[in-house]
Structures are given as structure tokens and as C-alpha cells.
Motif scaffolding. Structure first.
Motif, short mmCIF file in Angstrom:
data_model
loop_
_atom_site.label_atom_id
_atom_site.label_comp_id
_atom_site.label_asym_id
_atom_site.label_seq_id
_atom_site.Cartn_x
_atom_site.Cartn_y
_atom_site.Cartn_z
N ALA A 64 0.85 -1.14 -0.13
CA ALA A 64 0.01 0.18 -0.01
C ALA A 64 0.80 1.03 -0.13
O ALA A 64 2.07 1.32 0.40
CB ALA A 64 -1.05 0.11 1.36
N LYS A 117 -3.60 4.00 -2.08
CA LYS A 117 -3.92 2.86 -2.63
C LYS A 117 -3.43 1.51 -2.21
O LYS A 117 -2.42 1.45 -1.66
CB LYS A 117 -3.50 3.03 -4.08
N VAL A 118 -3.96 0.55 -2.17
CA VAL A 118 -3.70 -0.73 -1.67
C VAL A 118 -3.59 -1.87 -2.89
O VAL A 118 -4.71 -1.61 -3.87
CB VAL A 118 -4.74 -1.33 -0.89
N GLU A 164 -8.61 1.89 -4.13
CA GLU A 164 -8.11 3.38 -3.84
C GLU A 164 -8.88 3.82 -2.74
O GLU A 164 -10.06 3.96 -2.71
CB GLU A 164 -8.66 4.23 -5.06
N VAL A 168 -5.12 5.73 2.78
CA VAL A 168 -4.70 4.43 3.73
C VAL A 168 -3.99 5.07 5.01
O VAL A 168 -3.14 5.89 4.77
CB VAL A 168 -3.99 3.61 3.17
N VAL A 221 -2.92 -0.90 7.14
CA VAL A 221 -3.35 -2.24 6.44
C VAL A 221 -2.96 -3.34 7.32
O VAL A 221 -1.81 -3.48 7.96
CB VAL A 221 -2.76 -2.50 5.04
N VAL A 274 -8.40 -2.30 5.83
CA VAL A 274 -7.72 -1.15 5.57
C VAL A 274 -8.49 -0.02 6.52
O VAL A 274 -9.53 0.02 6.56
CB VAL A 274 -8.29 -0.95 4.00
#
Length: 336
Positions: A216, A220-221, A233, A236, A239, A248
């Protein structure tokens, strides 16, 4: 003069309105299930923390196993560990590997600071602050790989470390990529672009579970398996990967439960919550900066909130069942 007074008055009014509009709001639980108390003191205060460890003011290190007896050289902070060997670096680019008896096993002077590092056997993987990726054989000190990535100027302080994955070494770059290197040939075989943001775009999380790699950036992940690549998206904060579930945690106080391919299953929102860290096992414990522990089950159904002794204003570090803050620690199952 009258015109100037009117303009000044309007500007003053705009500043007042603007100030009111940006006033921070804080997380306030509807009810408290209890209070968490400190269980003991540390021999020093936490001065630096990475995902897998923290450095105390007296040079001692806390790892996922708890407080270690190792003493790092003055001015050095913990970056990683492998079989009782501790990787540490200074802000000026000096790097050392020491053991628990303070014996120096390896030293290197880098031209810039070391952003992150991982060690396995005799191979040291480094990500420099200049976004250079390096592999070193610590037995003879020779560089086996040196890759220069795009320049970066502003970083998120949460910097992921390289990951040894069987015959591969995964480098999380400071410009939002994963560079996958063959461990035998020491050559890159694939790049995965997670995010291409120019500011604060570095990889902040990197974990492997089975044949799946999850990474991540702040926005974004990505979940990568042999069969597919999936993206989510979000803004973040953190995680967690548990079996086939990906959690998340977002900057606006949401916890998102997704499947392994990042399809959202459920989410819970905790208004105005600012997550400072997480602990997980049979439950997930979210450390909230206002001074709370938010506990939830893995299905995001039941929730309990506990009051911490302090608000979170500096580095914290968490292990499987404990949280370390300033010069204190406590177990999360201890309430009163």
C-alpha cells in the motif's frame, strides 16, 4: 481610506470563517467499556519506531517479541533483525549490524540516510533515502546490486522494508513501486506500480501471506496473486492481512473489510477517529490518537471502546498483545 477599511474587514471576516470551518473535530465514543492501565515502565522513552520494532532513548530495542537486551550505538535507530542480528542506522547514513552482546558484525557508510533495511543470512537489502536499492553481501562487504529509481522529495514517514520471499526479494521503492529481484541473479525481473504520486507516494506497507503479496501507499492498496492483481483506492492509514481478509484503515476513521482480491465486504466508520496503530489476533484493537482503544471482532460487528491513560502524541509501537508508548507499556487485555 474607507475602501481600505472595508477590504480589511472582509479579510478579517474570511479568516474567522475559515478558522471556524477548519476546526478539528475529535472522536467521542458513545460509551466506554472500561479503562486500560499501564502495566509497567520501560528503561527509556521511544524515540523512533518502524513497523517491526522501536528504539528507546537508552539504545535498547523493542521487537515483536518484546523488549530486547541489545544496546544500539548512540545515535542509531533500529531498522530490522535476523536471528539475533540487529540492523541499525544513523541519520547521517552510517549503518551497523550488531548482536545482543554489542559486537559489531558489519558496518557501512552510505552517502545518504538509510530509509529501510532487511537482513537474511548474509544478504542485506537496503532502500536509501535517495531511492536507491542495494543488495550487499555482508561477508565481504561487496555490493551485488545497485539500482537507482526516480528522485523523490517528500516522503511519508511510514516506510516499508524489503521483503525476502523465497527466491525473490521485493523492494518497496520511495516512488510507489515494487521492484521484484531474483535472489540468485540479483537482477530485477518485474516492476509493479502501486501509485505514481509525486509527494508522499512511497510504499508504506508490504506483507506476504501464502502466495499473495499485499502492499500500500497512502492512497492505494494492491493485492497480487499468481492469477490476478487488484487495487483499492482509499486514503490509507494502515493495512492488516489476516488469512483471506484484508483490513484497510483510512484517514477518515473507517475500517474496511475486503476479501483477498480487495472486494469490499463491509466497513465501519468511527467519526473523526485518527488511527495511530493497530493490534490484531482474535480481535482487532485500533489505537486512536485521542486516547482510546477501539476493539472490534473480525467481522466488524461488535465494538467496545476503552480509555487509554494518555492521548497519543508521539511514537507508539505494538506487538501481538501489548502497546508501548513513551516510557510505559500495557497489555490490552488488562482493564479496570
Amino acid at each position: 481610506m474607507r475602501y481600505a477599511k472595508i477590504v480589511f474587514s472582509l479579510l478579517a471576516l474570511l479568516l474567522v470563517v475559515s478558522g471556524c470551518g477548519t476546526k478539528r473535530q475529535y472522536f467521542e465514543p458513545e460509551a466506554l467499556a472500561g479503562k486500560v492501565s499501564y502495566d509497567g515502565s520501560l528503561p527509556g522513552s521511544i524515540v523512533d519506531a518502524v513497523r517491526d520494532g522501536a528504539t528507546l532513548s537508552n539504545g535498547q530495542v523493542i521487537t515483536k517479541k518484546g523488549l530486547s537486551n541489545v544496546l544500539l550505538p548512540e545515535g542509531f535507530v533500529y531498522l530490522g533483525e535476523d536471528q539475533g542480528r540487529y540492523v541499525a542506522a544513523s541519520k547521517c547514513g552510517a549503518l551497523q549490524i550488531v548482536d545482543a552482546s554489542k559486537k559489531v558484525l558489519f558496518t557501512k557508510e552510505c552517502s545518504v540516510s538509510v530509509a529501510s533495511a532487511s537482513l537474511k543470512a548474509n544478504i542485506l537489502a537496503l532502500v536509501l533515502g535517495s531511492n536507491e536499492l542495494i543488495l550487499i553481501d555482508i561477508n565481504d562487504g561487496k555490493e551485488m546490486m545497485h539500482l537507482k529509481q526516480d528522485n523523490v522529495y517528500v516522503l511519508d514517514s511510514r516506510i516499508a522494508a524489503p521483503y525476502f520471499l523465497g527466491d525473490l526479494i521485493v523492494f518497496p521503492t520511495l516512488d510507489g513501486k515494487l521492484v521484484i529481484v531474483d535472489a540468485q541473479s540479483k537482477k530485477p525481473i518485474r516492476d509493479v506500480v502501486v501509485s505514481n504520486e509525486k509527494f508522499f507516494g512511497n510504499i508504506i506497507y508490504l506483507q506476504v501471506l501464502g502466495d499473495r503479496l499485499v502492499a500500500a501507499t497512502k492512497s492505494k492498496v494492491v493485492s497480487i496473486s499468481p492469477k490476478s492483481i487488484s487495487f483499492l483506492e482509499k486514503e490509507v492509514k494502515d493495512v492488516i492481512v489476516l488469512e483471506n481478509r484484508i483490513f484497510v484503515f483510512t484517514k477518515d476513521g473507517r475500517v474496511i473489510l475486503a476479501d483477498a482480491d480487495l472486494r469490499v465486504i463491509k466497513e465501519r466508520k468511527f467519526p473523526f477517529a485518527t488511527f495511530a496503530g493497530t493490534i490484531y489476533g482474535d480481535f482487532i484493537y485500533m489505537i486512536e490518537k485521542g486516547g482510546y482503544v477501539i476493539a472490534t471482532d473480525l467481522d466488524l460487528v461488535s465494538t467496545n471502546v476503552y480509555k487509554l491513560p494518555d492521548e497519543i502524541e508521539s511514537h507508539i509501537f505494538t506487538t501481538g498483545d501489548a502497546l508501548y508508548y513513551k516510557d510505559h507499556f500495557f497489555k490490552l487485555n488488562r482493564k479496570k
